[in-house]
Write a protein that holds these residues in place. Structure first.
Motif, PDB file in Angstrom:
ATOM      1  N   ASP A 228       1.149  -1.473   0.054  1.00  0.00           N
ATOM      2  CA  ASP A 228       0.025   0.483   0.176  1.00  0.00           C
ATOM      3  C   ASP A 228       0.765   1.232  -0.138  1.00  0.00           C
ATOM      4  O   ASP A 228       0.097   2.527   0.162  1.00  0.00           O
ATOM      5  N   GLY A 229       2.201   0.782   0.458  1.00  0.00           N
ATOM      6  CA  GLY A 229       3.057   2.317  -0.190  1.00  0.00           C
ATOM      7  C   GLY A 229       3.261   3.181   0.764  1.00  0.00           C
ATOM      8  O   GLY A 229       3.873   3.689   1.082  1.00  0.00           O
ATOM      9  N   LYS A 230       3.579   2.019   1.924  1.00  0.00           N
ATOM     10  CA  LYS A 230       3.833   2.981   2.970  1.00  0.00           C
ATOM     11  C   LYS A 230       4.990   2.332   3.419  1.00  0.00           C
ATOM     12  O   LYS A 230       5.451   1.119   3.069  1.00  0.00           O
ATOM     13  N   PHE A 231       5.876   2.419   4.295  1.00  0.00           N
ATOM     14  CA  PHE A 231       7.346   2.374   4.733  1.00  0.00           C
ATOM     15  C   PHE A 231       7.227   2.019   6.701  1.00  0.00           C
ATOM     16  O   PHE A 231       6.734   2.623   6.902  1.00  0.00           O
ATOM     17  N   THR A 232       7.758   0.703   6.543  1.00  0.00           N
ATOM     18  CA  THR A 232       8.074  -0.091   8.130  1.00  0.00           C
ATOM     19  C   THR A 232       9.559  -1.008   7.926  1.00  0.00           C
ATOM     20  O   THR A 232      10.384  -0.949   7.735  1.00  0.00           O
ATOM     21  N   GLY A 233      10.188  -0.796   9.453  1.00  0.00           N
ATOM     22  CA  GLY A 233      11.209  -1.064  10.191  1.00  0.00           C
ATOM     23  C   GLY A 233      12.233   0.018  10.987  1.00  0.00           C
ATOM     24  O   GLY A 233      11.509   0.674  11.040  1.00  0.00           O
ATOM     25  N   PHE A 234      12.726  -1.077  11.432  1.00  0.00           N
ATOM     26  CA  PHE A 234      13.142  -0.074  12.330  1.00  0.00           C
ATOM     27  C   PHE A 234      13.841   0.589  11.786  1.00  0.00           C
ATOM     28  O   PHE A 234      14.162   1.866  12.828  1.00  0.00           O
ATOM     29  N   ASP A 235      15.083   0.563  10.415  1.00  0.00           N
ATOM     30  CA  ASP A 235      15.486   1.577   9.782  1.00  0.00           C
ATOM     31  C   ASP A 235      14.793   3.171   9.769  1.00  0.00           C
ATOM     32  O   ASP A 235      15.368   4.093   9.270  1.00  0.00           O
ATOM     33  N   VAL A 236      13.585   2.576   9.464  1.00  0.00           N
ATOM     34  CA  VAL A 236      12.613   3.521   8.644  1.00  0.00           C
ATOM     35  C   VAL A 236      12.053   4.202  10.841  1.00  0.00           C
ATOM     36  O   VAL A 236      12.143   5.271   9.998  1.00  0.00           O
ATOM     37  N   ASP A 237      12.009   3.500  11.138  1.00  0.00           N
ATOM     38  CA  ASP A 237      11.792   4.397  12.249  1.00  0.00           C
ATOM     39  C   ASP A 237      12.928   5.414  13.213  1.00  0.00           C
ATOM     40  O   ASP A 237      12.504   6.145  13.579  1.00  0.00           O
ATOM     41  N   VAL A 238      15.011   4.881  12.978  1.00  0.00           N
ATOM     42  CA  VAL A 238      15.046   5.660  13.561  1.00  0.00           C
ATOM     43  C   VAL A 238      15.727   6.626  12.464  1.00  0.00           C
ATOM     44  O   VAL A 238      15.449   7.784  12.973  1.00  0.00           O
ATOM     45  N   ALA A 239      15.493   6.890  10.926  1.00  0.00           N
ATOM     46  CA  ALA A 239      15.569   8.066  10.361  1.00  0.00           C
ATOM     47  C   ALA A 239      14.467   8.863  10.291  1.00  0.00           C
ATOM     48  O   ALA A 239      15.003   9.839  10.512  1.00  0.00           O
ATOM     49  N   THR A 240      12.739   8.350  10.366  1.00  0.00           N
ATOM     50  CA  THR A 240      11.700   9.475  10.900  1.00  0.00           C
ATOM     51  C   THR A 240      11.752  10.108  12.008  1.00  0.00           C
ATOM     52  O   THR A 240      11.873  11.649  12.060  1.00  0.00           O
ATOM     53  N   TYR A 241      12.597   9.716  13.106  1.00  0.00           N
ATOM     54  CA  TYR A 241      13.489  10.335  14.436  1.00  0.00           C
ATOM     55  C   TYR A 241      14.509  10.989  14.228  1.00  0.00           C
ATOM     56  O   TYR A 241      14.165  12.449  15.002  1.00  0.00           O
ATOM     57  N   VAL A 242      15.169  10.837  13.293  1.00  0.00           N
ATOM     58  CA  VAL A 242      16.402  11.464  13.142  1.00  0.00           C
ATOM     59  C   VAL A 242      15.710  12.760  12.365  1.00  0.00           C
ATOM     60  O   VAL A 242      16.712  13.607  12.672  1.00  0.00           O
ATOM     61  N   ALA A 243      15.089  13.205  11.670  1.00  0.00           N
ATOM     62  CA  ALA A 243      14.723  13.615  10.145  1.00  0.00           C
ATOM     63  C   ALA A 243      13.859  14.629  11.363  1.00  0.00           C
ATOM     64  O   ALA A 243      13.910  15.900  10.940  1.00  0.00           O
ATOM     65  N   LYS A 244      13.374  14.355  12.356  1.00  0.00           N
ATOM     66  CA  LYS A 244      12.161  15.598  13.087  1.00  0.00           C
ATOM     67  C   LYS A 244      13.665  16.262  14.754  1.00  0.00           C
ATOM     68  O   LYS A 244      13.374  17.445  14.172  1.00  0.00           O
ATOM     69  N   GLN A 245      14.528  15.338  14.487  1.00  0.00           N
ATOM     70  CA  GLN A 245      15.791  16.195  15.378  1.00  0.00           C
ATOM     71  C   GLN A 245      15.902  17.423  14.958  1.00  0.00           C
ATOM     72  O   GLN A 245      16.480  17.987  14.492  1.00  0.00           O
ATOM     73  N   LEU A 246      15.860  17.203  13.311  1.00  0.00           N
ATOM     74  CA  LEU A 246      16.763  18.502  11.886  1.00  0.00           C
ATOM     75  C   LEU A 246      15.547  18.881  11.530  1.00  0.00           C
ATOM     76  O   LEU A 246      16.225  19.874  10.729  1.00  0.00           O
ATOM     77  N   GLY A 247      14.617  18.715  12.052  1.00  0.00           N
ATOM     78  CA  GLY A 247      13.492  19.545  12.012  1.00  0.00           C
ATOM     79  C   GLY A 247      12.263  19.408  10.616  1.00  0.00           C
ATOM     80  O   GLY A 247      11.705  19.757  10.197  1.00  0.00           O
ATOM     81  N   TYR A 248      12.804  18.138  10.334  1.00  0.00           N
ATOM     82  CA  TYR A 248      11.414  17.663   9.579  1.00  0.00           C
ATOM     83  C   TYR A 248      10.681  16.906  10.193  1.00  0.00           C
ATOM     84  O   TYR A 248      10.827  15.982  11.039  1.00  0.00           O
ATOM     85  N   GLU A 249       9.467  17.278   9.853  1.00  0.00           N
ATOM     86  CA  GLU A 249       8.357  16.043  10.276  1.00  0.00           C
ATOM     87  C   GLU A 249       8.107  14.916   9.118  1.00  0.00           C
ATOM     88  O   GLU A 249       8.915  14.663   8.341  1.00  0.00           O
ATOM     89  N   ALA A 250       7.079  13.803   9.790  1.00  0.00           N
ATOM     90  CA  ALA A 250       7.663  12.896   8.621  1.00  0.00           C
ATOM     91  C   ALA A 250       6.725  12.781   7.598  1.00  0.00           C
ATOM     92  O   ALA A 250       7.330  12.760   6.319  1.00  0.00           O
ATOM     93  N   LYS A 251       5.809  13.941   7.503  1.00  0.00           N
ATOM     94  CA  LYS A 251       5.221  14.722   5.652  1.00  0.00           C
ATOM     95  C   LYS A 251       6.321  14.789   4.757  1.00  0.00           C
ATOM     96  O   LYS A 251       5.900  15.250   3.783  1.00  0.00           O
ATOM     97  N   ASP A 252       7.242  15.655   5.702  1.00  0.00           N
ATOM     98  CA  ASP A 252       8.203  16.019   4.653  1.00  0.00           C
ATOM     99  C   ASP A 252       9.592  15.268   4.344  1.00  0.00           C
ATOM    100  O   ASP A 252      10.235  15.603   3.202  1.00  0.00           O
ATOM    101  N   ILE A 253       8.916  13.957   4.621  1.00  0.00           N
ATOM    102  CA  ILE A 253      10.285  13.017   4.319  1.00  0.00           C
ATOM    103  C   ILE A 253       9.782  12.208   2.886  1.00  0.00           C
ATOM    104  O   ILE A 253       8.624  11.880   2.748  1.00  0.00           O
TER     105      ILE A 253
END
Length: 276
Positions: free
Chosen positions: A54-79
């Protein structure tokens, strides 16, 4: 009406400007809050980086990437997640196609000659996956008379050919899914890569009971976040994000959510060494 629209636009621009100023410096790497960021991940690794039908992304690396991006100022929708096959990770980083790569990316000297890393954020070990009814492979040297599958550009394939079983009949594929298909239809005898990746496959509902991990620790694989060589500012910020992720309990939560179903026994979060 036009004046009202212009005023609204000016006000919006001012808010954006203030937001960017407030989150600049600590929260991003110069791209500014609210803008888009492209991150490289794997698309075919259950438990780590998987693009679902269905086009979604799952997994530990995805969670880590999303967390790091948020700390850099990007919301999940910006990734925007971009596929980063093992053999293409360095090129994606060097060409600027991605800001960073979180893709079961083991830190080693050969790769560090081309890119920089932040982390590590996870420690895995190379292992073997075999068919559940196959007891002929219990150690690495047993592969010398067997057909072995791995992925082009992976450290696992090089490790086997150079150190562990130089006479193994090695087949290198573009992705682990092809190796798994070969293992199931008996065109190969074993699949080698990190135990975290193998556990992710073995735990999938459609594969349960078909495969087993041999249980070897053939190498230490420290997963790092790959980024452009010389970008010390981004490296420092990602390291800070990774430390915070461990300290606030998010790292443990992501490990349990993604690897727990496979009864995978993970190592504790490793100490960050890159950039220090």
């Amino acid at each position: 009406m036009k004046l009202h629209k212009a005023s609204a636009a000016a006000a919006a621009a001012l808010v954006l400007s203030l937001t960017a100023t407030a989150c600049g410096g600590d929260s991003d790497s110069g791209d500014g809050g609210g803008k888009k960021i492209t991150v490289g991940i794997k698309y075919d690794q259950p438990g780590l980086g998987l693009k679902t039908p269905d086009g979604k992304f799952t997994g530990f690396d995805v969670d880590v990437a999303t967390y790091v991006a948020k700390q850099l100022g990007y919301e999940a929708k910006d990734i925007t997640f971009k596929q980063a096959p093992s053999a293409e990770r360095e090129n994606l980083i060097k060409n600027g196609d991605v800001k960073f790569v979180v893709a079961s990316y083991s830190i080693n000297d050969k790769r560090k000659a081309e890119v920089d890393f932040a982390g590590p954020y996870f420690l895995a070990h190379q292992d073997l996956l075999v068919r559940a009814d196959d007891n002929s492979i219990t150690k690495a040297t047993d592969l010398n008379s067997k057909k072995l599958c791995s992925v082009t550009g992976s450290t696992s394939a090089q490790n086997v050919k150079e150190k562990l079983a130089p006479k193994a009949d090695l087949l290198q594929q573009g992705g682990y899914s092809e190796c798994l298909t070969g293992l199931e239809n008996k065109s190969v005898d074993a699949l080698t890569t990190d135990n975290s990746i193998l556990a992710g496959y073995a735990a999938q509902k459609e594969h349960q009971g078909k495969f087993k991990l041999v249980g070897l620790s053939l190498s230490d694989e420290n997963y790092g976040i790959g980024l452009k060589k010389g970008d010390k500012d981004l490296q420092t910020k990602i390291n800070a994000a990774l430390k915070k992720m461990v300290d606030d309990g998010s790292w443990e939560k992501y490990v349990k959510a993604n690897f727990g179903p496979a009864n995978y026994k993970n190592e504790p979060a490793p100490k960050i060494t890159e950039g220090s």
